[in-house]
Design a protein around this motif. Structure first.
Motif, PDB file in Angstrom:
ATOM      1  N   ALA A 119     -17.952   1.405  15.659  1.00  0.00           N
ATOM      2  CA  ALA A 119     -17.598   2.821  15.766  1.00  0.00           C
ATOM      3  C   ALA A 119     -18.706   3.703  15.207  1.00  0.00           C
ATOM      4  N   GLY A 120     -19.273   3.292  14.054  1.00  0.00           N
ATOM      5  CA  GLY A 120     -20.365   4.073  13.471  1.00  0.00           C
ATOM      6  C   GLY A 120     -21.593   4.080  14.343  1.00  0.00           C
ATOM      7  N   LEU A 121     -21.886   2.951  14.968  1.00  0.00           N
ATOM      8  CA  LEU A 121     -23.040   2.871  15.856  1.00  0.00           C
ATOM      9  C   LEU A 121     -22.841   3.748  17.075  1.00  0.00           C
ATOM     10  N   ASP A 122     -21.653   3.703  17.670  1.00  0.00           N
ATOM     11  CA  ASP A 122     -21.378   4.512  18.863  1.00  0.00           C
ATOM     12  C   ASP A 122     -21.397   6.005  18.552  1.00  0.00           C
ATOM     13  N   ALA A 123     -21.025   6.376  17.315  1.00  0.00           N
ATOM     14  CA  ALA A 123     -20.959   7.798  16.957  1.00  0.00           C
ATOM     15  C   ALA A 123     -22.313   8.378  16.582  1.00  0.00           C
ATOM     16  N   LEU A 124     -23.325   7.534  16.406  1.00  0.00           N
ATOM     17  CA  LEU A 124     -24.637   8.019  15.979  1.00  0.00           C
ATOM     18  C   LEU A 124     -25.323   8.721  17.149  1.00  0.00           C
ATOM     19  N   PRO A 125     -25.666  10.009  17.028  1.00  0.00           N
ATOM     20  CA  PRO A 125     -26.293  10.720  18.149  1.00  0.00           C
ATOM     21  C   PRO A 125     -27.612  10.081  18.569  1.00  0.00           C
ATOM     22  N   PHE A 126     -27.920  10.179  19.854  1.00  0.00           N
ATOM     23  CA  PHE A 126     -29.175   9.627  20.349  1.00  0.00           C
ATOM     24  C   PHE A 126     -30.360  10.457  19.872  1.00  0.00           C
ATOM     25  N   ASP A 127     -30.187  11.761  19.777  1.00  0.00           N
ATOM     26  CA  ASP A 127     -31.293  12.639  19.409  1.00  0.00           C
ATOM     27  C   ASP A 127     -31.349  12.827  17.899  1.00  0.00           C
ATOM     28  N   GLY A 128     -32.510  13.321  17.438  1.00  0.00           N
ATOM     29  CA  GLY A 128     -32.673  13.650  16.033  1.00  0.00           C
ATOM     30  C   GLY A 128     -33.085  12.472  15.181  1.00  0.00           C
ATOM     31  N   ASN A 129     -33.315  12.789  13.893  1.00  0.00           N
ATOM     32  CA  ASN A 129     -33.677  11.779  12.901  1.00  0.00           C
ATOM     33  C   ASN A 129     -32.442  11.413  12.084  1.00  0.00           C
ATOM     34  N   HIS A 130     -32.314  10.133  11.766  1.00  0.00           N
ATOM     35  CA  HIS A 130     -31.131   9.662  11.054  1.00  0.00           C
ATOM     36  C   HIS A 130     -31.540   8.668   9.974  1.00  0.00           C
ATOM     37  N   THR A 171     -37.849   6.748  -1.950  1.00  0.00           N
ATOM     38  CA  THR A 171     -36.435   6.980  -2.227  1.00  0.00           C
ATOM     39  C   THR A 171     -35.796   7.533  -0.954  1.00  0.00           C
ATOM     40  N   LEU A 172     -34.476   7.504  -0.914  1.00  0.00           N
ATOM     41  CA  LEU A 172     -33.783   8.069   0.242  1.00  0.00           C
ATOM     42  C   LEU A 172     -34.091   9.563   0.377  1.00  0.00           C
ATOM     43  N   ALA A 173     -34.180  10.254  -0.753  1.00  0.00           N
ATOM     44  CA  ALA A 173     -34.478  11.686  -0.712  1.00  0.00           C
ATOM     45  C   ALA A 173     -35.865  11.940  -0.126  1.00  0.00           C
ATOM     46  N   GLU A 174     -36.839  11.106  -0.488  1.00  0.00           N
ATOM     47  CA  GLU A 174     -38.194  11.270   0.052  1.00  0.00           C
ATOM     48  C   GLU A 174     -38.235  11.005   1.551  1.00  0.00           C
ATOM     49  N   ILE A 175     -37.506   9.996   2.003  1.00  0.00           N
ATOM     50  CA  ILE A 175     -37.475   9.707   3.439  1.00  0.00           C
ATOM     51  C   ILE A 175     -36.915  10.899   4.199  1.00  0.00           C
ATOM     52  N   ALA A 176     -35.766  11.398   3.752  1.00  0.00           N
ATOM     53  CA  ALA A 176     -35.120  12.515   4.451  1.00  0.00           C
ATOM     54  C   ALA A 176     -35.991  13.765   4.419  1.00  0.00           C
ATOM     55  N   ARG A 177     -36.589  14.043   3.278  1.00  0.00           N
ATOM     56  CA  ARG A 177     -37.412  15.253   3.158  1.00  0.00           C
ATOM     57  C   ARG A 177     -38.637  15.187   4.063  1.00  0.00           C
ATOM     58  N   ARG A 225     -27.985  12.318   7.219  1.00  0.00           N
ATOM     59  CA  ARG A 225     -27.721  11.167   6.352  1.00  0.00           C
ATOM     60  C   ARG A 225     -26.381  10.522   6.731  1.00  0.00           C
ATOM     61  N   HIS A 226     -26.343   9.206   6.710  1.00  0.00           N
ATOM     62  CA  HIS A 226     -25.136   8.437   6.989  1.00  0.00           C
ATOM     63  C   HIS A 226     -25.049   7.301   5.970  1.00  0.00           C
ATOM     64  N   GLU A 227     -23.838   6.835   5.705  1.00  0.00           N
ATOM     65  CA  GLU A 227     -23.655   5.740   4.757  1.00  0.00           C
ATOM     66  C   GLU A 227     -22.848   4.616   5.395  1.00  0.00           C
ATOM     67  N   LEU A 228     -23.243   3.381   5.058  1.00  0.00           N
ATOM     68  CA  LEU A 228     -22.516   2.194   5.482  1.00  0.00           C
ATOM     69  C   LEU A 228     -21.721   1.649   4.310  1.00  0.00           C
ATOM     70  N   ASP A 229     -20.538   1.140   4.594  1.00  0.00           N
ATOM     71  CA  ASP A 229     -19.718   0.522   3.565  1.00  0.00           C
ATOM     72  C   ASP A 229     -19.534  -0.957   3.891  1.00  0.00           C
ATOM     73  N   GLY A 230     -19.105  -1.710   2.903  1.00  0.00           N
ATOM     74  CA  GLY A 230     -18.729  -3.094   3.134  1.00  0.00           C
ATOM     75  C   GLY A 230     -19.869  -4.070   2.915  1.00  0.00           C
ATOM     76  N   ASN A 231     -19.477  -5.288   2.609  1.00  0.00           N
ATOM     77  CA  ASN A 231     -20.411  -6.388   2.423  1.00  0.00           C
ATOM     78  C   ASN A 231     -19.922  -7.532   3.298  1.00  0.00           C
ATOM     79  N   HIS A 232     -20.629  -7.782   4.378  1.00  0.00           N
ATOM     80  CA  HIS A 232     -20.211  -8.775   5.361  1.00  0.00           C
ATOM     81  C   HIS A 232     -21.029 -10.063   5.251  1.00  0.00           C
ATOM     82  N   ARG A 233     -21.853 -10.181   4.213  1.00  0.00           N
ATOM     83  CA  ARG A 233     -22.681 -11.370   4.043  1.00  0.00           C
ATOM     84  C   ARG A 233     -22.170 -12.259   2.921  1.00  0.00           C
TER      85      ARG A 233
END
Length: 361
Positions: free
Chosen positions: A14-25, A164-170, A177-185
């Motif tokens: 669901a998260g993958l399908d909801a991610l817009p094709f355009d823009g930076n993420h 850092t995440l802040a440096e990447i975004a800036r 910005r998006h966040e993933l939850d869960g540990n599937h490994r």
């Protein structure tokens, strides 16, 4: 090209399908949240728009792992290419890109070239383990007008040149910005043990899957090789990642294993090899793979063995860099985790862990 969902949970899909094709993420998530798998899936989805996509990593071994994932997804054309960031930058620059002392490039020279050439129409990039690339890389992406998707976790840095995440975004400019939850490994037992070394604010939630607790072994001469041979014989269809801190230890273990059990045919990876058996691995083959700590990021194995924890005994067990290293290494394990040391005393980093979470002997 058709898109095949591979081992995704409904939430990941669901998260993958909801991610817009355009823009930076910028997508951040803890170990085991599926960042590398989602990076491969994201690249294939973007390639469906008709634009070639480059998937970039810092590690050549992670590149090999991701390339295998992309192939497993059944891509029918060459719309997705997996390469290292170093190789991609050299190709874009053309000729011999000027280097700097930190192992990267002369960013000022690359910025000047980008200013001369201008944005690249349709440039589409997906970056895995993006925290291991320097902030200057993301500013270059912005200058080139790249559509950039970055998967990262700043609690898993193993390099001196990181972001850092802040440096990447800036530096990317407009970036969602998006966040993933869960540990599937990991199992609950492995994740609980790894949480001792977490450096961020608030350790990730523990997974529900159960397994044996991590085990600490005191090794005598050739003891690590004996354990590895036993594990390989007990689980012949499993992958066993052996993660060590020096090239000397890598080849010493390889020699011991080859003499003790030549039929196991262990693989070894070193970034210093220019090609051949120590550079190009078959990560889909079960068995033992011996890697340096610096190459472990993003990988996963059924069983992980860290046999040389005694080499960290002199370090400050509260140091963020050492804790982060152990956090990364221990979370590579899917089902079993073994740690080892030589000498009379347990390394301070591990001695502080209670018997309920780390079995001894």
């Amino acid at each position: 090209m058709t898109l095949t969902y591979l081992d995704l949970t409904p939430e990941q899909r669901a998260g993958l399908d909801a991610l817009p094709f355009d823009g930076n993420h910028l997508i951040s998530g803890p170990p085991g949240s599926g960042k590398s798998l989602l990076a491969a899936q994201r690249a294939i989805m973007l390639a469906l728009t008709g634009t070639p996509v480059a998937v970039l990593t810092r590690s050549n071994l992670l590149r090999q792992s991701l390339a295998a994932t992309v192939r497993a997804l059944g891509t029918a054309d060459r719309g997705v290419r997996v390469t290292t960031a170093h190789a991609w930058l050299a190709e874009w620059h053309g000729g011999k890109a000027p280097r700097s002392d930190d192992g990267w490039y002369d960013w000022h020279a690359l910025y000047e070239r980008a200013a001369d050439t201008g944005p690249i129409p349709g440039l589409t990039l997906v970056v895995d383990e993006g925290q291991d690339l320097p902030p200057e890389f993301y500013l270059l992406c912005r200058m080139l007008g790249a559509r950039t998707t970055v998967y990262a976790d700043e609690c898993q840095r193993l390099t001196d040149t990181h972001s850092t995440l802040a440096e990447i975004a800036r530096n990317l400019g407009r970036c969602t910005r998006h966040e993933l939850d869960g540990n599937h490994r990991n199992t609950e037992q492995i994740a609980s043990f790894a949480a001792h070394f977490h450096t961020g604010a608030g350790a990730p939630a523990l997974p529900a899957r159960q397994g044996p607790p991590p085990r600490l072994h005191r090794f005598h001469e050739r003891g690590a090789a004996d354990l590895l041979a036993l594990l390989a014989e007990r689980h012949p269809k499993d992958s066993i990642g052996v993660v060590v801190g020096s090239k000397h230890t890598q080849f010493s273990l390889l020699g011991s294993l080859t003499r003790r059990a030549p039929r196991l045919k262990p693989q070894l990876y070193t970034s210093e090899a220019k090609g051949g058996q120590y550079r190009n691995l078959d990560l889909g083959r079960p068995g033992i793979v011996i890697v340096h700590r610096a190459s472990a990021k993003g990988l996963g194995f059924d069983t992980v063995v860290i046999p040389d924890t005694h080499t960290d005994a002199a370090g400050d067990p509260s140091a963020a860099a050492l804790r982060m290293t152990y956090y990364v290494l221990t979370t590579r394990a899917r089902r079993e985790l073994h740690l080892g040391y030589e000498g009379e005393s347990e390394p301070p980093m591990l001695a502080q862990v209670g018997k309920g979470e780390l079995m001894r002997g």
